[in-house]
Design a protein around this motif. Structure first.
Motif, short mmCIF file in Angstrom:
data_model
loop_
_atom_site.label_atom_id
_atom_site.label_comp_id
_atom_site.label_asym_id
_atom_site.label_seq_id
_atom_site.Cartn_x
_atom_site.Cartn_y
_atom_site.Cartn_z
N ILE A 215 0.87 -1.11 -0.03
CA ILE A 215 -0.10 0.16 -0.01
C ILE A 215 0.82 1.28 -0.19
O ILE A 215 1.88 1.25 0.69
N LYS A 218 0.13 7.44 0.46
CA LYS A 218 -1.12 8.23 0.03
C LYS A 218 -2.30 7.60 0.42
O LYS A 218 -3.18 8.26 1.05
N GLN A 219 -2.44 6.41 0.14
CA GLN A 219 -3.73 5.70 0.48
C GLN A 219 -3.65 5.37 1.98
O GLN A 219 -4.88 5.27 2.66
N GLY A 222 -5.28 8.24 3.82
CA GLY A 222 -6.56 8.43 3.58
C GLY A 222 -7.54 8.31 5.01
O GLY A 222 -7.35 7.35 5.56
N ASP A 224 -10.61 6.91 4.62
CA ASP A 224 -10.88 5.61 4.54
C ASP A 224 -9.87 4.59 4.77
O ASP A 224 -10.36 3.39 4.59
N ALA A 225 -8.91 4.51 5.09
CA ALA A 225 -8.09 3.69 5.48
C ALA A 225 -7.54 3.43 7.02
O ALA A 225 -6.87 2.74 7.26
N GLU A 323 2.50 13.34 3.07
CA GLU A 323 1.32 12.66 3.28
C GLU A 323 1.13 12.66 4.89
O GLU A 323 -0.08 12.90 5.66
#
Length: 481
Positions: A215, A218-219, A222, A224-225, A323
């Protein structure tokens, strides 16, 4: 003389050794068959039973093993059941064996009266146990969604007491056993070695997991992570708070140490912890990290400290991934509700009227499960939050004003104990630094508890309760001396 010894003793030893070897071989064959059938669970059980045998000889062996295992015991990489029996796991076996051995040694030495510190009993355990008894009467009122979505593993008063009261208090038992071991040891500093090993274990868990997942940062940063690390058994925010406590203990111990090799190991361990902390992308952990560094500069103020920290901050700002800043600044300029990730309007304000239902002694541990907003939401509210996301609001709901006052009084007592030992000239500079780091860790936990966490025992508090146990043990040695 040696010839006579050889003729008289060695044959006897040889005759005794043969049955022992035969017994060990038979045990190995039998347990090998069990492992072949039951898999790794049987291996875990075998190792645990062997460890228990040594613990009976000296309960401090069990304490060292608990220090190694307790921080990682809440993660999914640690076995939580063996042979299909819930609750039968290495940690519980070690706890029970160490407790039994410790009680036997204390009974033989007449020191059981010091086993459980009175402030811990009256200020901390008593309100929590009372809240557990109150909550057991409301199990039938729990919002159905908790059962439908398997958010809890009990449906009876007995299961409630097991999960909400007995299991969390295992952390307190751990601290009491650490205190007993420290009080009977020649050097408190020896317990830092297993502490470092346990910090490496829990730090590497997240780093290796993220590296293997592939992963991107950036993800991972988030909103949602937030549940991405939950497969490890602990939420990202919980892991973040654990790493902040570890960092505080390491930082102040490093500053107090006078040995070059020791300082190098502590510095490398700090780097590992900071990397793991950043990967959680927990804003509460970031805030706690800032608190620890701020109090370090404040308490150890000198031109050298200021210069080193100014350089470290400059390097960190230059090398920090973008990030991290984006995650830390989420909600900025959009109001307090956005900064709190919707906690104010979505949780705190709806739950505040529940405090008035029982303002003095609360509605019982985990009372959010039967709170009116959760039951009225038909499960929608439950899916968004299974706890109030504020340790202080949770304590008001569960234990009322009386419980909040008693728990806060207990942590003030702990703070004073840490401070006393951080100034104790009989301790080594590294241990004085350790207890000063425990003060900073406690302060960071209390600050981050505004928006998350709990004042009752939780897995991410393992290193803090370890420090509390070491504090009680060292204070007992100090008083006896």
């Amino acid at each position: 003389m040696f010839a006579g010894l050889e003729r008289s003793v060695l044959p006897g030893l040889a005759s005794c050794r043969r049955p022992a070897l035969a017994g060990m071989a038979l045990f190995g064959l039998l347990w090998g068959a069990v492992v072949a059938v039951a898999g790794l669970n049987a291996l875990y059980l075998c190792v645990s039973l062997i460890a228990c045998a040594f613990i009976l000889l000296d309960f401090r062996i069990g304490v060292v093993l608990l220090i190694l295992l307790m921080p990682i015991s809440g993660s999914a990489v640690f076995p939580h059941a063996m042979l299909g029996i819930t609750g039968l796991n290495p940690l519980n076996l070690l706890l029970l064996a160490t407790l039994g051995s410790g009680l036997l040694h204390g009974l033989a030495e007449g020191s059981l009266r010091h086993f459980l510190p009175r402030p811990l009993l009256w200020l901390y355990l008593l309100p929590i146990m009372a809240a557990g008894m109150i909550g057991a009467q409301h199990v039938g009122e729990i919002a159905p969604a908790f059962h439908v979505y398997a958010l809890i593993d009990f449906d009876s008063a007995g299961g409630y007491l097991r999960d909400m009261l007995v299991k969390p208090l295992g952390m307190v038992l751990f601290a009491v056993l650490v205190a007993a071991a420290v009080s009977k040891s020649a050097s408190t500093e020896k317990f830092l070695v297993p502490t470092l090993l346990s910090i490496w274990a829990i730090g590497l868990v997240v780093i290796v997991f993220v590296a293997q997942s592939g992963i991107g940062l950036k993800q991972l940063a988030g909103s949602d992570a937030r549940e991405f690390l939950s497969v490890l058994g602990l939420h990202a925010n919980d892991l973040g708070r654990l790493y902040v406590v570890a960092y505080a203990l390491l930082l102040f111990t490093w500053a107090g140490s006078r040995q070059a090799g020791e300082r190098f190991v502590l510095l490398v361990t700090m780097a590992l912890v900071v990397c793991a902390l950043l990967l959680t992308f927990s804003r509460g952990a970031f805030a706690g990290f800032v608190v620890v560094n701020a109090v370090f500069v404040l308490w150890r103020r000198s031109m050298r400290t200021l210069a080193v920290f100014a350089l470290a901050v400059a390097v960190a700002l230059f090398a920090m991934p973008a990030e991290v800043f984006e995650r830390a600044l989420v909600g900025s300029g959009e109001g307090l509700n956005a900064i709190s990730a919707g906690r104010i309007d979505g949780l705190w304000l709806p739950l505040l009227p529940e405090v008035a239902r029982s303002p003095v002694y609360g509605s019982g541990l985990g009372s959010i499960m039967w709170a009116a907003p959760m039951r009225a939401a038909g499960g929608a509210g439950v899916l968004q939050a299974t706890h109030p996301h504020s340790a202080y609001l949770q304590t008001l709901l569960d234990m009322g004003v009386a419980g909040l006052v008693l728990l806060c009084a207990y942590f003030i007592h702990v703070w004073r104990g840490f401070r006393t030992l951080s100034l104790d000239p009989d301790l080594s500079p590294a241990m004085r630094g350790y207890f000063q780091g425990a003060m900073a860790a406690l302060l960071s936990v209390l600050v981050s508890s505004v928006t998350d966490g709990s004042l009752t025992p939780r897995p991410e508090q393992a290193l803090l309760w370890l420090a509390i146990g070491m504090m009680y043990g060292q204070l007992h040695r100090r008083t006896a001396k």
